[in-house]
Design an enzyme around this catalytic site. Structure first.
Site, PDB file in Angstrom:
ATOM      1  CD  GLU A 179      38.976  47.734  33.408  1.00 24.59           C
ATOM      2  OE1 GLU A 179      39.011  48.735  34.127  1.00 24.59           O
ATOM      3  OE2 GLU A 179      39.409  46.619  33.762  1.00 24.59           O
TER       4      GLU A 179
ATOM      5  CB  CYS B 138      39.994  37.786  28.664  1.00 25.96           C
ATOM      6  SG  CYS B 138      40.049  39.427  29.384  1.00 25.96           S
TER       7      CYS B 138
ATOM      8  CB  CYS C 203      46.214  39.176  33.290  1.00 23.39           C
ATOM      9  SG  CYS C 203      46.262  40.072  31.732  1.00 23.39           S
TER      10      CYS C 203
ATOM     11  CG  ASP D 211      43.429  41.762  34.983  1.00 24.40           C
ATOM     12  OD1 ASP D 211      43.999  41.223  34.012  1.00 24.40           O
ATOM     13  OD2 ASP D 211      42.321  42.325  34.875  1.00 24.40           O
ATOM     14  CB  SER D 212      45.289  44.850  32.238  1.00 28.21           C
ATOM     15  OG  SER D 212      44.077  44.176  31.969  1.00 28.21           O
TER      16      SER D 212
ATOM     17  CG  HIS E 294      38.552  42.393  32.015  1.00 27.79           C
ATOM     18  ND1 HIS E 294      39.896  42.227  32.229  1.00 27.79           N
ATOM     19  CD2 HIS E 294      38.283  43.690  32.325  1.00 27.79           C
ATOM     20  CE1 HIS E 294      40.414  43.383  32.644  1.00 27.79           C
ATOM     21  NE2 HIS E 294      39.452  44.284  32.703  1.00 27.79           N
TER      22      HIS E 294
HETATM   23  N1  DGL Z   1      41.964  40.564  32.126  1.00 21.59           N
HETATM   24  C1  DGL Z   1      42.916  40.675  31.061  1.00 21.59           C
HETATM   25  C2  DGL Z   1      43.091  39.318  30.419  1.00 21.59           C
HETATM   26  O1  DGL Z   1      42.783  38.350  31.077  1.00 21.59           O
HETATM   27  C3  DGL Z   1      42.546  41.777  30.132  1.00 21.59           C
HETATM   28  C4  DGL Z   1      43.666  42.162  29.238  1.00 21.59           C
HETATM   29  C5  DGL Z   1      43.588  43.534  28.674  1.00 21.59           C
HETATM   30  O2  DGL Z   1      43.777  44.453  29.443  1.00 21.59           O
HETATM   31  O3  DGL Z   1      43.395  43.677  27.473  1.00 21.59           O
HETATM   32  O4  DGL Z   1      43.538  39.168  29.309  1.00 21.59           O
END
Ligand code: DGL
Length: 270
Positions: free
Chosen positions: A151, A185, A73, A10-11, A187
């Site tokens: 984050e 998302c 992600c 993931d990011s 997150h």
């Molecule tokens: N967890 C990522 C997602 O599902 C976050 C993306 C981001 O870094 O903007 O989209």
């Protein structure tokens, strides 16, 4: 190959929502996780940048000889759908498993989708839902402040900043009368309790991390790739920025009893 680890990326921290569920469903599997914390957020970047980052992330996992890659992600799954054909191992993103679950859950056929700007602009969730049921109304809303909130550790359901932000973004979605919301998302499940406190218990929240973990388990089974080990699996975590912030949220989110190591790597080498 059966006993190779599952690769998840993931990011940033969001993919932990899939890891948490994978550990619950498949406790004996080893997991290698990469969170691109040095380049988060992805959701405000161009499609070509997201695709390049996603390929580097997958290559890093392949270096660890993973038997499957999960893009945990929503943004990568929406924008870099090429990954499915470009990788030598089974792959899944989060969009398909989540859409199927939401379409099954809605009673009034009104589904909200919340995600990053890149995800919402791609209309990936809306288009897939409409491909199997055009009569479902899909209300889309991007929530660009959610990823930085998570984050930065603003994950407490009673945090006034988190609550206000959720109220502001979700107002139009709730006004449309949806009975189901896709947390598009990965997150967002980290602040699921805070989202639920705003929208109320009657609105079902579909957790992209959870649905993806269930789907990944199915793919592994179909490909005869489930581990035959009986001991509990290990998790290795890698990040592209300093591990401190990751460590704090990971511990809160995954629980103290999760034995793990976190190491910083240079993703630009991949
Ligand atoms: N967890 C990522 C997602 O599902 C976050 C993306 C981001 O870094 O903007 O989209």
């Amino acid at each position: 190959m059966k006993n190779a680890p599952i690769g998840v990326f993931d990011s940033g921290l969001g993919g932990l929502t899939a890891v948490r569920q994978l550990r619950r469903i498949l406790p004996n599997e080893d997991i290698v996780y990469f969170g691109d914390t040095g380049r988060v957020p992805y959701g405000t970047r161009s499609n070509s940048t997201i695709k390049r980052y996603a390929m580097q992330d997958a290559k890093f996992l392949l270096k660890h000889k993973v038997k499957m890659v999960i893009a945990a992600c929503g943004t990568v799954s929406s924008v870099a759908s090429n990954l499915k054909n470009d990788l030598p191992v089974p792959y899944t993103g989060v969009v398909s498993p989540t859409c199927f679950a939401a379409a099954k859950k809605t009673k009034n056929k009104k589904i909200g989708v919340i995600g990053t700007s890149a995800t919402i602009n791609s209309h990936s969730y809306r288009d897939l839902i409409h491909s199997f049921d055009e009569s479902i109304e899909v209300v889309e809303q991007d929530c660009p402040l959610f990823v930085p909130l998570v984050e930065s550790g603003f994950i407490d359901k009673d945090d006034p900043i988190t609550r206000l932000t959720i109220e502001r973004y979700l107002e139009p979605v709730m006004k449309a009368g949806v009975d189901t919301i896709i947390l598009g998302c990965t997150h967002y499940p980290i602040i699921k309790k805070a989202i639920s406190a705003v929208v109320g218990d009657s609105v079902k929240l579909i957790d992209s991390g959870k649905e993806t973990a269930i789907y990944a388990a199915k793919i592994l089974k179909e490909n005869d790739l489930l581990t035959d080990r009986t001991a509990k699996g290990k998790s290795e975590f890698y990040v592209s920025d300093t591990p401190d912030g990751f460590e704090n949220v990971a511990t809160v989110f995954l629980g103290d009893n999760v034995e793990h190591t976190v190491e910083q790597i240079n993703i630009e080498l991949y």
